[in-house]
Scaffold this motif. Structure first.
Motif, PDB file in Angstrom:
ATOM      1  N   ARG A  34       0.840  -1.207   0.000  1.00 15.32           N
ATOM      2  CA  ARG A  34       0.000   0.000   0.000  1.00 15.32           C
ATOM      3  C   ARG A  34       0.872   1.253   0.000  1.00 15.32           C
ATOM      4  NH1 ARG A  34      -3.166  -0.074   5.104  1.00 15.32           N
ATOM      5  NH2 ARG A  34      -1.528  -1.514   5.709  1.00 15.32           N
ATOM      6  N   TYR A  35       0.602   2.140  -0.928  1.00 13.05           N
ATOM      7  CA  TYR A  35       1.390   3.366  -1.076  1.00 13.05           C
ATOM      8  C   TYR A  35       0.758   4.543  -0.355  1.00 13.05           C
ATOM      9  CZ  TYR A  35       5.160   2.388  -4.295  1.00 13.05           C
ATOM     10  OH  TYR A  35       6.333   1.956  -4.831  1.00 13.05           O
ATOM     11  N   SER A  36       1.599   5.504  -0.007  1.00 11.26           N
ATOM     12  CA  SER A  36       1.130   6.805   0.436  1.00 11.26           C
ATOM     13  C   SER A  36       2.223   7.792   0.083  1.00 11.26           C
ATOM     14  CB  SER A  36       0.904   6.797   1.947  1.00 11.26           C
ATOM     15  OG  SER A  36       0.593   8.093   2.393  1.00 11.26           O
ATOM     16  N   GLY A  37       1.910   8.757  -0.749  1.00 15.00           N
ATOM     17  CA  GLY A  37       2.926   9.750  -1.115  1.00 15.00           C
ATOM     18  C   GLY A  37       4.058   9.117  -1.896  1.00 15.00           C
ATOM     19  N   LEU A  38       5.262   9.228  -1.362  1.00 13.42           N
ATOM     20  CA  LEU A  38       6.448   8.816  -2.118  1.00 13.42           C
ATOM     21  C   LEU A  38       6.681   7.309  -2.137  1.00 13.42           C
ATOM     22  CD1 LEU A  38       8.867  10.103  -3.611  1.00 13.42           C
ATOM     23  CD2 LEU A  38      10.130   9.997  -1.463  1.00 13.42           C
ATOM     24  N   GLY A  39       6.303   6.622  -1.062  1.00 10.33           N
ATOM     25  CA  GLY A  39       6.650   5.198  -0.988  1.00 10.33           C
ATOM     26  C   GLY A  39       5.580   4.390  -0.293  1.00 10.33           C
ATOM     27  N   ILE A  40       5.959   3.196   0.116  1.00  8.18           N
ATOM     28  CA  ILE A  40       5.016   2.307   0.792  1.00  8.18           C
ATOM     29  C   ILE A  40       4.795   2.797   2.225  1.00  8.18           C
ATOM     30  CG2 ILE A  40       4.823  -0.062   1.705  1.00  8.18           C
ATOM     31  CD1 ILE A  40       5.993  -1.023  -0.937  1.00  8.18           C
ATOM     32  N   LEU A  41       3.570   2.630   2.686  1.00  7.17           N
ATOM     33  CA  LEU A  41       3.202   3.103   4.033  1.00  7.17           C
ATOM     34  C   LEU A  41       4.146   2.561   5.115  1.00  7.17           C
ATOM     35  CD1 LEU A  41      -0.677   2.731   4.033  1.00  7.17           C
ATOM     36  CD2 LEU A  41       0.572   4.830   4.623  1.00  7.17           C
ATOM     37  N   ASP A  42       4.466   3.391   6.079  1.00  5.85           N
ATOM     38  CA  ASP A  42       5.368   2.951   7.153  1.00  5.85           C
ATOM     39  C   ASP A  42       4.768   1.842   8.019  1.00  5.85           C
ATOM     40  OD1 ASP A  42       7.374   4.626   6.327  1.00  5.85           O
ATOM     41  OD2 ASP A  42       6.906   6.222   7.756  1.00  5.85           O
ATOM     42  N   GLU A  43       3.449   1.724   8.041  1.00 12.06           N
ATOM     43  CA  GLU A  43       2.843   0.588   8.757  1.00 12.06           C
ATOM     44  C   GLU A  43       3.385  -0.714   8.154  1.00 12.06           C
ATOM     45  OE1 GLU A  43      -1.414   0.263   8.399  1.00 12.06           O
ATOM     46  OE2 GLU A  43      -1.455  -1.657   9.457  1.00 12.06           O
ATOM     47  N   SER A  44       3.403  -0.758   6.836  1.00 13.25           N
ATOM     48  CA  SER A  44       3.906  -1.936   6.132  1.00 13.25           C
ATOM     49  C   SER A  44       5.422  -2.083   6.327  1.00 13.25           C
ATOM     50  CB  SER A  44       3.559  -1.806   4.645  1.00 13.25           C
ATOM     51  OG  SER A  44       4.268  -2.752   3.908  1.00 13.25           O
ATOM     52  N   LEU A  45       6.128  -0.960   6.293  1.00 15.86           N
ATOM     53  CA  LEU A  45       7.591  -0.985   6.486  1.00 15.86           C
ATOM     54  C   LEU A  45       7.940  -1.652   7.811  1.00 15.86           C
ATOM     55  CD1 LEU A  45      10.579   0.206   5.920  1.00 15.86           C
ATOM     56  CD2 LEU A  45       9.866   1.978   7.526  1.00 15.86           C
ATOM     57  N   PHE A  46       7.259  -1.229   8.860  1.00 16.04           N
ATOM     58  CA  PHE A  46       7.613  -1.764  10.184  1.00 16.04           C
ATOM     59  C   PHE A  46       7.215  -3.235  10.310  1.00 16.04           C
ATOM     60  CE2 PHE A  46       7.781   2.830  11.563  1.00 16.04           C
ATOM     61  CZ  PHE A  46       9.133   2.808  11.890  1.00 16.04           C
ATOM     62  N   LYS A  47       6.091  -3.611   9.687  1.00  8.73           N
ATOM     63  CA  LYS A  47       5.698  -5.038   9.739  1.00  8.73           C
ATOM     64  C   LYS A  47       6.725  -5.879   8.988  1.00  8.73           C
ATOM     65  CE  LYS A  47       0.851  -4.939  10.803  1.00  8.73           C
ATOM     66  NZ  LYS A  47      -0.300  -4.271  10.213  1.00  8.73           N
ATOM     67  N   GLN A  48       7.127  -5.384   7.824  1.00  9.96           N
ATOM     68  CA  GLN A  48       8.132  -6.088   7.029  1.00  9.96           C
ATOM     69  C   GLN A  48       9.454  -6.168   7.807  1.00  9.96           C
ATOM     70  OE1 GLN A  48       7.269  -7.178   3.775  1.00  9.96           O
ATOM     71  NE2 GLN A  48       9.162  -8.358   3.956  1.00  9.96           N
ATOM     72  N   SER A  49       9.767  -5.093   8.504  1.00 13.26           N
ATOM     73  CA  SER A  49      11.039  -5.044   9.241  1.00 13.26           C
ATOM     74  C   SER A  49      11.074  -6.081  10.362  1.00 13.26           C
ATOM     75  CB  SER A  49      11.263  -3.648   9.834  1.00 13.26           C
ATOM     76  OG  SER A  49      11.312  -2.698   8.803  1.00 13.26           O
ATOM     77  N   VAL A  50       9.942  -6.292  11.025  1.00 18.99           N
ATOM     78  CA  VAL A  50       9.909  -7.321  12.071  1.00 18.99           C
ATOM     79  C   VAL A  50      10.279  -8.664  11.450  1.00 18.99           C
ATOM     80  CG1 VAL A  50       8.444  -8.611  13.679  1.00 18.99           C
ATOM     81  CG2 VAL A  50       8.223  -6.125  13.524  1.00 18.99           C
ATOM     82  N   LYS A  51       9.685  -8.945  10.272  1.00 15.28           N
ATOM     83  CA  LYS A  51       9.984 -10.233   9.605  1.00 15.28           C
ATOM     84  C   LYS A  51      11.454 -10.344   9.243  1.00 15.28           C
ATOM     85  CE  LYS A  51       5.473 -11.197   7.789  1.00 15.28           C
ATOM     86  NZ  LYS A  51       4.551 -10.431   7.008  1.00 15.28           N
ATOM     87  N   GLU A  52      12.004  -9.251   8.695  1.00 20.14           N
ATOM     88  CA  GLU A  52      13.412  -9.288   8.276  1.00 20.14           C
ATOM     89  C   GLU A  52      14.332  -9.467   9.485  1.00 20.14           C
ATOM     90  OE1 GLU A  52      14.221  -9.499   5.191  1.00 20.14           O
ATOM     91  OE2 GLU A  52      12.215  -9.049   4.436  1.00 20.14           O
ATOM     92  N   ILE A  53      13.993  -8.793  10.574  1.00 19.15           N
ATOM     93  CA  ILE A  53      14.809  -8.878  11.781  1.00 19.15           C
ATOM     94  C   ILE A  53      14.756 -10.291  12.361  1.00 19.15           C
ATOM     95  CG2 ILE A  53      14.819  -8.108  14.220  1.00 19.15           C
ATOM     96  CD1 ILE A  53      14.263  -5.247  13.024  1.00 19.15           C
ATOM     97  N   GLU A  54      13.550 -10.849  12.376  1.00 13.74           N
ATOM     98  CA  GLU A  54      13.406 -12.209  12.907  1.00 13.74           C
ATOM     99  C   GLU A  54      14.221 -13.241  12.141  1.00 13.74           C
ATOM    100  OE1 GLU A  54       9.004 -12.684  13.085  1.00 13.74           O
ATOM    101  OE2 GLU A  54       9.631 -14.051  14.714  1.00 13.74           O
ATOM    102  N   ARG A  55      14.318 -13.039  10.820  1.00 11.42           N
ATOM    103  CA  ARG A  55      15.039 -14.035  10.025  1.00 11.42           C
ATOM    104  C   ARG A  55      16.559 -13.774  10.000  1.00 11.42           C
ATOM    105  NH1 ARG A  55      16.893 -11.827   5.895  1.00 11.42           N
ATOM    106  NH2 ARG A  55      17.723 -13.713   4.940  1.00 11.42           N
ATOM    107  N   SER A  56      16.976 -12.648  10.582  1.00 11.44           N
ATOM    108  CA  SER A  56      18.409 -12.321  10.577  1.00 11.44           C
ATOM    109  C   SER A  56      19.150 -13.132  11.628  1.00 11.44           C
ATOM    110  CB  SER A  56      18.625 -10.841  10.899  1.00 11.44           C
ATOM    111  OG  SER A  56      18.028 -10.036   9.921  1.00 11.44           O
ATOM    112  N   THR A  57      20.375 -13.500  11.265  1.00 11.65           N
ATOM    113  CA  THR A  57      21.219 -14.201  12.228  1.00 11.65           C
ATOM    114  C   THR A  57      21.845 -13.167  13.158  1.00 11.65           C
ATOM    115  OG1 THR A  57      21.719 -15.742  10.462  1.00 11.65           O
ATOM    116  CG2 THR A  57      23.162 -15.823  12.386  1.00 11.65           C
ATOM    117  N   LYS A  58      21.860 -13.433  14.421  1.00 17.07           N
ATOM    118  CA  LYS A  58      22.424 -12.501  15.400  1.00 17.07           C
ATOM    119  C   LYS A  58      23.954 -12.605  15.435  1.00 17.07           C
ATOM    120  CE  LYS A  58      18.396 -12.440  18.430  1.00 17.07           C
ATOM    121  NZ  LYS A  58      17.436 -13.312  17.721  1.00 17.07           N
ATOM    122  N   PRO A  59      24.671 -11.558  15.686  1.00  7.60           N
ATOM    123  CA  PRO A  59      24.176 -10.185  15.818  1.00  7.60           C
ATOM    124  C   PRO A  59      23.889  -9.583  14.446  1.00  7.60           C
ATOM    125  CG  PRO A  59      26.563 -10.204  16.050  1.00  7.60           C
ATOM    126  CD  PRO A  59      26.148 -11.623  15.852  1.00  7.60           C
TER     127      PRO A  59
END
Ligand code: GP9
Length: 381
Positions: free
Chosen positions: A157-182
């Motif tokens: 979902r877009y708003s203005g220049l890019g994808i809505l930050d609601e989506s950004l943060f949801k996507q970021s949780v997924k990316e963070i979860e799949r990342s190897t620590k640290p």
């Protein structure tokens, strides 16, 4: 005079006040999540609309943060990309155009590159086209291994220049979860980008839309809201146990693009480092965006020999009141080494345009700027 000589002189900018000496290494080994917050100005953190905070979630996080309250904007024509450049490489922007666009292929020192060498997984997440500001070219060169651009987002979902930050943060949780620590995860927001035309359904403060400043305040509030949700989700998943969250405003927003009735912002940008459970600490040292990286490197406990001949700013835990050179060339504060500071953006320009870190020849002459220093001093003294 030479670039190497300039870096030697800069060593005093890394010496730390006694009271902060025990902070060295505070971030060592921790996962780092960085939120590059589009157009976030400092005044917005203190501002309220009919009793409602604009940034209640940022304000809550600050209560468990080292909060740098006197950091000034230093971007040039590269706008958000200049903010990324300063944060990740510790260089000032080029004087014309954007370093990312014109010098994306350069050899750079980079925080992600340094962390990658220490075994961190590094990524950036941003709801815009991969090629915007040449990020797809620059990111690998500063050590970002994985770049999640709009194509890879599940909710587009877009708003203005890019994808809505609601989506950004949801996507970021997924990316963070799949990342190897640290891990080092650079999350870049976009919904609060000018012209602040956020849709009605996302305006949670209820500011009448004919209010000149409603768009800015509503869009900052919207992103703050989903940053709060992001935090809660990470916490619930146990991702914050050995993690620091770094948040900074990339450049002015409402004061940059509009005449505004809002309080003056004095080019101040929020910058804080949140560690769950820590006591709030305020650092009021005057500085700029280029000082963020040396400050973080100190907290990471990185050996100074690895960066004092590469990053150009000052450690914000230094003694005294600090100083800053603005994008206009104006120097704020009362530095003992005025010429050194005034020269810094000029030196950085030579470094970037000459691809200094790749070049074998390090003995670059910097004398032509002497005349400019004299002219500027005559203006301001
Ligand atoms: C674009 C975003 C905004 O992807 O980062 O850039 P700006 O126009 O603020 O430089």
């Amino acid at each position: 005079a030479s670039i190497e000589g300039w870096y030697d002189e800069n060593a005093s900018h890394f010496s730390v006040a006694d009271e902060y000496k025990d902070l060295k290494g505070l971030l060592a080994g921790k996962n780092l999540i960085v939120v590059h917050f589009e157009s976030l100005e400092s005044f917005a953190l203190d501002y309220t609309w009919q009793g409602q905070e604009i940034t209640p979630n940022l304000n809550k996080l600050i209560k468990n943060s080292i909060n740098f309250t006197n950091v000034r904007e230093q971007i040039q024509e590269g706008v958000s990309s200049d903010a990324e450049l300063m944060f990740n490489t510790g260089l000032y922007p080029t004087q014309k155009g954007s370093a990312f666009m014109s010098y994306g292929e350069n050899e750079y020192f980079g925080l992600p590159k340094l962390l990658k060498n220490e075994g961190y997984e590094t990524s950036a997440i941003h709801g815009d086209m991969a090629a915007f500001w040449n990020r797809d070219i620059v990111y690998p060169n500063i050590g970002i291994e994985r770049y999640v651009d709009e194509e890879l987002f599940e909710d587009k979902r877009y708003s203005g220049l890019g994808i809505l930050d609601e989506s950004l943060f949801k996507q970021s949780v997924k990316e963070i979860e799949r990342s190897t620590k640290p891990y080092y995860s650079y999350v870049m927001t976009v919904t609060s980008h000018t012209p602040f035309t956020i849709e009605e359904e996302h305006r949670y403060l209820g500011i009448p839309w004919d209010n000149h400043d409603a768009g800015y305040l509503e869009s900052i509030h919207y992103t703050d809201h989903y940053l709060g949700e992001f935090y809660k989700e990470l916490e619930a998943k146990g991702e914050l146990e050995n993690t620091a969250l770094i948040v900074f405003g990339d450049h002015e927003g409402v004061h940059k693009y509009h005449d505004s009735n809002l309080p003056d912002n004095e080019k101040k940008l929020p910058f804080f480092i949140h560690i769950p459970g820590m006591e709030e600490m305020e650092i009021n040292t005057l500085g700029g965006q280029v000082d963020m990286l040396p400050t973080i490197l100190y907290l990471l406990g990185v050996d100074e020999d690895l960066y004092t001949d590469k990053v150009m700013g000052s450690n914000l835990f230094r003694e005294g009141e600090g100083s800053v050179v603005m994008a206009t060339g104006e120097v704020l504060g009362d530095p003992k080494d005025y010429d050194h500071l005034f020269n810094a953006p000029y030196i950085s320009n030579l470094i970037i345009t000459g691809d200094y870190f790749r070049a074998a020849e390090k003995d670059v002459d910097i004398t032509p700027n002497t005349q400019m220093v004299e002219e500027e001093k005559n203006k301001s003294h």
